[in-house]
Design a protein around this motif. Structure first.
Motif: not given
Length: 280
Positions: A118-132
């Motif tokens: 959950v973005l307002n708490g514990d999370h991993w945004l995503g490797n695909e988004h990290l790449h972009h």
């Protein structure tokens, strides 16, 4: 940076809407699964043709007035939601973990690719988004923030920072380090070098160990996805022990960890033009 509950998603979205002066309509984002059901109802699309590329651009567009919260950004062809640490200077949060978190970080390749939590708490945004986010055209840096059980915070930055595409295994690329935390990714005293490593999950083994590092357990909890070597001098995705060499481990407990990205402030602009050869 304070707890994520200070500014709600709705307040942050409403602030951006008022700053941009645009008409609202339904939400269109690639990763709405990182919102709770209530947040999903509350957040509205800002109705813009293009969104800021990252949280720093959002902060600058607001004249420095934007507050911490969840915003729509667009690092690729489609908008995504991300938590923005505006009060710390416009960092885009790509990971947050609380020790003994209720969010399970023992996830598959696809889940780490798309993001979870959950973005307002514990999370991993995503490797695909990290790449972009980090592929350019500008250069980005990685910020790591660690808070121990006594509320003592340590910070480190790697500049530049990039995550390659999926064909390369979301390989990690790191530059020079500075900060009050130890460098646990590029200069580990235990010889675990996470720089230049591909990402490993429980269902895709890309590490340099004879077993899958993401499957190895400590007190019954698996390691979670990470850029393992053989295996780790740092691992911020094991939810029962936040591990960052001597700064955070089972003897020196840390309560929180963040990973954040932001455009580098050390980029040099090179003007193209005719070169004049010096006569020797």
């Amino acid at each position: 940076m304070q707890s994520f509950g200070t500014w709600t998603v709705a307040v942050a979205a409403a602030l951006v809407i008022s700053l941009m002066g645009v008409h609202t309509k339904h939400l269109v984002a690639e990763n709405t699964h990182l919102l709770t059901s209530e947040e999903h109802k509350m957040v509205l699309n800002q109705g813009m043709k293009e969104y800021p590329r990252d949280c720093y651009e959002m902060l600058m567009g607001s004249g420095g007035q934007a507050r911490d919260g969840v915003y729509l950004i667009q690092p690729a062809d489609y908008p995504i939601l991300a938590y923005c640490a505006m009060q710390d200077g416009g960092w885009t949060v790509v990971q947050h973990i609380t020790v003994n978190s209720s969010v399970d970080f023992d996830r598959t390749w696809v889940e780490y690719k798309q993001g979870f939590g959950v973005l307002n708490g514990d999370h991993w945004l995503g490797n695909e988004h990290l790449h972009h986010l980090t592929r350019g055209p500008g250069r980005y840096k990685l910020g790591v923030k660690l808070v121990d059980k006594d509320a003592v915070a340590k910070i480190g930055e790697y500049d530049p920072f990039m995550v390659e595409d999926e064909r390369s295994g979301f390989r990690l690329r790191l530059g020079l380090f500075q900060g009050s935390a130890l460098d646990a990714l590029t200069q580990d005293t235990e010889n675990y070098l996470h720089d230049n490593q591909r990402f490993t999950t429980k269902d895709r083994d890309n590490d340099n160990y004879f077993q899958n590092c993401a499957k190895l357990e400590f007190q019954g909890v698996a390691g979670g996805g990470w850029w393992y070597d053989a295996c780790a001098g740092a691992n911020l995705n094991r939810r029962n022990v936040i591990y960052w060499q001597k700064d955070c481990n089972k003897e020196h407990l840390c309560k929180y960890a963040w990973m954040m990205v932001k455009p580098s402030d050390t980029v040099k602009v090179v003007h193209t033009g005719d070169c004049k050869k010096d006569e020797l």
